[in-house]
Scaffold this active site. Structure first.
Site, PDB file in Angstrom:
ATOM      1  CE  LYS A 208      40.657  40.384  47.221  1.00 54.41           C
ATOM      2  NZ  LYS A 208      41.819  39.902  46.447  1.00 54.41           N
TER       3      LYS A 208
ATOM      4  CD  GLU B 115      35.847  27.072  54.827  1.00 54.00           C
ATOM      5  OE1 GLU B 115      36.613  26.886  53.876  1.00 54.00           O
ATOM      6  OE2 GLU B 115      34.778  26.462  54.975  1.00 54.00           O
TER       7      GLU B 115
ATOM      8  CB  CYS C  36      44.319  25.773  55.460  1.00 50.39           C
ATOM      9  SG  CYS C  36      43.118  24.827  54.508  1.00 50.39           S
TER      10      CYS C  36
ATOM     11  CD  GLU D  12      48.583  28.622  58.068  1.00 54.82           C
ATOM     12  OE1 GLU D  12      48.338  29.842  58.065  1.00 54.82           O
ATOM     13  OE2 GLU D  12      47.789  27.772  57.648  1.00 54.82           O
TER      14      GLU D  12
HETATM   15  P1  NAD Z   1      45.285  36.296  53.060  1.00 57.77           P
HETATM   16  O1  NAD Z   1      44.441  36.405  54.272  1.00 57.77           O
HETATM   17  O2  NAD Z   1      46.499  37.145  52.976  1.00 57.77           O
HETATM   18  O3  NAD Z   1      44.449  36.614  51.755  1.00 57.77           O
HETATM   19  C1  NAD Z   1      43.270  35.913  51.435  1.00 57.77           C
HETATM   20  C2  NAD Z   1      42.371  36.824  50.637  1.00 57.77           C
HETATM   21  O4  NAD Z   1      41.955  37.908  51.452  1.00 57.77           O
HETATM   22  C3  NAD Z   1      43.037  37.443  49.411  1.00 57.77           C
HETATM   23  O5  NAD Z   1      42.065  37.512  48.381  1.00 57.77           O
HETATM   24  C4  NAD Z   1      43.395  38.828  49.901  1.00 57.77           C
HETATM   25  O6  NAD Z   1      43.486  39.790  48.875  1.00 57.77           O
HETATM   26  C5  NAD Z   1      42.237  39.141  50.821  1.00 57.77           C
HETATM   27  N1  NAD Z   1      42.518  40.088  51.885  1.00 57.77           N
HETATM   28  C6  NAD Z   1      43.692  40.296  52.538  1.00 57.77           C
HETATM   29  N2  NAD Z   1      43.532  41.257  53.476  1.00 57.77           N
HETATM   30  C7  NAD Z   1      42.239  41.663  53.418  1.00 57.77           C
HETATM   31  C8  NAD Z   1      41.457  42.617  54.138  1.00 57.77           C
HETATM   32  N3  NAD Z   1      41.983  43.347  55.128  1.00 57.77           N
HETATM   33  N4  NAD Z   1      40.160  42.757  53.817  1.00 57.77           N
HETATM   34  C9  NAD Z   1      39.603  41.999  52.850  1.00 57.77           C
HETATM   35  N5  NAD Z   1      40.281  41.095  52.122  1.00 57.77           N
HETATM   36  C10 NAD Z   1      41.592  40.916  52.404  1.00 57.77           C
HETATM   37  O7  NAD Z   1      45.637  34.763  52.934  1.00 57.77           O
HETATM   38  P2  NAD Z   1      46.521  34.067  51.807  1.00 57.77           P
HETATM   39  O8  NAD Z   1      47.945  34.359  52.107  1.00 57.77           O
HETATM   40  O9  NAD Z   1      45.983  34.366  50.457  1.00 57.77           O
HETATM   41  O10 NAD Z   1      46.185  32.533  52.083  1.00 57.77           O
HETATM   42  C11 NAD Z   1      46.877  31.766  52.974  1.00 57.77           C
HETATM   43  C12 NAD Z   1      46.088  31.595  54.260  1.00 57.77           C
HETATM   44  O11 NAD Z   1      44.804  31.041  53.964  1.00 57.77           O
HETATM   45  C13 NAD Z   1      46.736  30.610  55.200  1.00 57.77           C
HETATM   46  O12 NAD Z   1      46.671  31.089  56.509  1.00 57.77           O
HETATM   47  C14 NAD Z   1      45.879  29.375  55.049  1.00 57.77           C
HETATM   48  O13 NAD Z   1      45.898  28.505  56.136  1.00 57.77           O
HETATM   49  C15 NAD Z   1      44.535  29.955  54.850  1.00 57.77           C
HETATM   50  N6  NAD Z   1      43.650  28.973  54.214  1.00 57.77           N
HETATM   51  C16 NAD Z   1      42.623  28.430  54.947  1.00 57.77           C
HETATM   52  C17 NAD Z   1      41.791  27.468  54.390  1.00 57.77           C
HETATM   53  C18 NAD Z   1      40.658  26.875  55.169  1.00 57.77           C
HETATM   54  O14 NAD Z   1      39.782  26.276  54.545  1.00 57.77           O
HETATM   55  N7  NAD Z   1      40.616  26.992  56.473  1.00 57.77           N
HETATM   56  C19 NAD Z   1      41.989  27.064  53.074  1.00 57.77           C
HETATM   57  C20 NAD Z   1      43.049  27.625  52.358  1.00 57.77           C
HETATM   58  C21 NAD Z   1      43.860  28.592  52.941  1.00 57.77           C
END
Ligand code: NAD
Length: 478
Positions: free
Chosen positions: A175, A251, A285, A379
């Site tokens: 997804k 992650e 991130c 962040e």
């Molecule tokens: P997000 O958590 O809002 O969404 C990420 C994914 O999770 C999306 O596909 C979203 O639809 C899904 N999602 C959201 N809520 C959910 C739930 N309750 N159940 C299941 N799926 C759900 O994050 P974002 O805004 O898309 O990404 C930014 C974040 O990702 C930042 O905090 C960033 O640091 C982190 N990030 C971490 C890494 C790493 O490797 N550690 C890499 C890239 C981004």
């Protein structure tokens, strides 16, 4: 407008109820595509297809060599389509095309090739015993892997999950993030062309809570969840997966410290520090969003750093010379704008940057910010860095470690002993010395504290995507 469907059981599909949502180009601020919006039933259709492909299909039963050939073919196709795949991410979330078509597509192909080869070469353990018995380990696939991805490096992070899962013989339901759906459908189309059997790589589109993401996490048909995204989302997913006893790999977010010692080669430190915070408009991130500079070189470093930030080409991300485009979406822009607008009331001073036109935030350098201000603790995920002087090595370590996150840290020094000593004391999953963002896919990748749970990469991905089994056999009845 282009349409991006789910990919279920080897076919691109609408949702059963025909629901769709728009994907918006953050530069033009207009919809450029339509995307199928999954209901929980659509998600279950995808999980059922993956289940059938795992239980009865050829994929888990193929040898590593044959699976590897198909994954290498997919990597070839990804490289052949680098312009379209890169532009899809650029139009979805605004990253400069030089990065999406270059670095991101390149690393995506590398992910597929590396894990295909690694699965073939990774050693299993043989444990000769002295009791007339012999033990060895077998790394069999875990089953159906749910992969949930963020929008900041769409294709690159999707392949980071999908490639090891597939290489070890699992089937996958991916997804992608709702803000960056297009390249996932394109990847699944290419996977069919490469010869992946139906049901092995499925894609469903939708939102997170109360939508496709949550339905996928809650499904009884999945055996693993690999998630990259926000720490708060990671906690919700971990709660659900924990209830179902499904292993998770998380992650999550970061607040990377970047420490520049007075003995650093300053030109190199400036160059990498600019990349560490302004690549992908700070939507990384791993971003070096807290910059600590030793007082002796603070003024000189700051002057050079501000000049380099001001020299970045800001604008239309589809232009090849652009280095910083808009933020990924209106809601994310509003969030970052909130931080920009409170810099001065929190005690900080803007040295350069601020809001641009549309959803652009210019490379923003802030000094004098108190360490307990939200700008130094939360962040932001935008092109905003706080720069703070420090005096001693111990001060630098204390400042760097003063965060709930622990994904990564950078340090710049020409002193070899200090490089090793400080690397050892930083609380982080990755420490970069005199560089940033360089990866070896064999190395562990993941974070400490609020930055995640578990590690991926090389044998760490093998351990997560397999069910290691011990076989103990009698070889001598004595
Ligand atoms: P997000 O958590 O809002 O969404 C990420 C994914 O999770 C999306 O596909 C979203 O639809 C899904 N999602 C959201 N809520 C959910 C739930 N309750 N159940 C299941 N799926 C759900 O994050 P974002 O805004 O898309 O990404 C930014 C974040 O990702 C930042 O905090 C960033 O640091 C982190 N990030 C971490 C890494 C790493 O490797 N550690 C890499 C890239 C981004």
């Amino acid at each position: 407008m282009e349409f991006f469907g789910h990919v279920i059981d080897g076919e691109e599909a609408e949702s059963q109820d025909g629901a769709r949502f728009d994907t918006v180009d953050p530069w033009t601020r207009q919809a450029w595509g339509q995307v199928a919006l999954a209901s929980p039933d659509d998600v279950e259709r995808a999980v059922a297809a993956a289940r059938r492909a795992f239980d009865d299909g050829p994929w888990p039963r193929m040898g590593h060599a044959e699976r590897g050939r198909i994954l290498h073919r997919l990597a070839d196709l990804v490289e052949e389509h680098k312009r379209e795949l890169g532009m899809a991410d650029t139009r979805d979330m605004g990253k400069p095309v030089a990065q999406s078509s270059g670095n991101d597509v390149g690393r995506s192909a590398d992910n597929l090739r590396f894990f295909a080869d690694h699965a073939k070469l990774a050693a299993a353990d043989t444990l000769p015993m002295d009791s007339g018995h012999h033990a060895y380990s077998v790394y069999g696939p875990a089953g159906v892997a749910a992969a949930i991805a963020p929008w900041n490096f769409p294709l690159m992070l999707e392949t980071w999950k999908v490639a090891p899962a597939l290489a070890w013989g699992n089937t996958v339901v991916l997804k992608p993030a709702e803000d960056s759906p297009a390249s996932a459908t394109m990847l699944a189309r290419l996977a069919i062309e490469a010869g992946l059997p139906p049901g092995v790589l499925n894609v469903v589109h939708g939102y997170g809570p109360q939508s496709a993401g949550q339905a996928l996490t809650e499904s009884a048909g999945i055996d693993r969840v690999t998630f990259t995204g926000a720490s708060s989302t990671g906690r919700s997913i971990a709660r659900i997966a924990g209830g179902n006893l499904v292993p998770v790999s998380l992650e999550l977010g970061g607040k990377g410290a970047n420490v520049v010692f007075a003995d650093a080669e300053l030109g190199n430190a400036v160059d990498w520090s600019v990349r560490a915070i302004f690549t992908n408009a700070g939507q990384v991130c791993l971003a070096g969003s807290r910059l600590y500079v030793q007082r002796e070189v603070y003024d000189e470093f700051l002057d050079r750093f501000v000049a380099a930030a001001e020299a970045m080409v800001v604008g239309d991300p589809s232009e090849p010379e652009t280095r910083l485009g808009p933020l990924a979406s209106q809601s994310h822009y509003e969030k970052v704008r909130g931080y920009i607008e409170t810099i001065e009331s929190e005690g900080g001073r803007i040295r350069t940057g601020g809001l641009g036109s549309g959803w652009v935030v210019r490379p923003t350098v802030v000094t004098d910010m108190p360490q307990d201000a939200p700008h130094c603790r939360e962040e932001i995920f935008g092109p905003l860095v706080t720069v703070t002087p420090f005096d001693t090595e111990a001060d630098a370590i204390a400042l760097a470690n003063d965060t709930p996150y622990g994904l990564n840290a950078m340090l710049f020094t020409e002193n070899l002993s200090r490089a090793h000593r400080v690397s050892g004391m930083l609380r982080a999953g990755t420490v970069w010395v005199n560089c940033f963002f360089i990866r070896d896919l064999r190395a562990p990748f993941g974070g400490v504290g609020a930055s995640g749970l578990g590690r991926e990469g090389g044998e760490f991905s093998r351990d997560f995507f397999t069910e290691p089994k011990a076989v103990v056999m009698q070889i001598d009845r004595g």
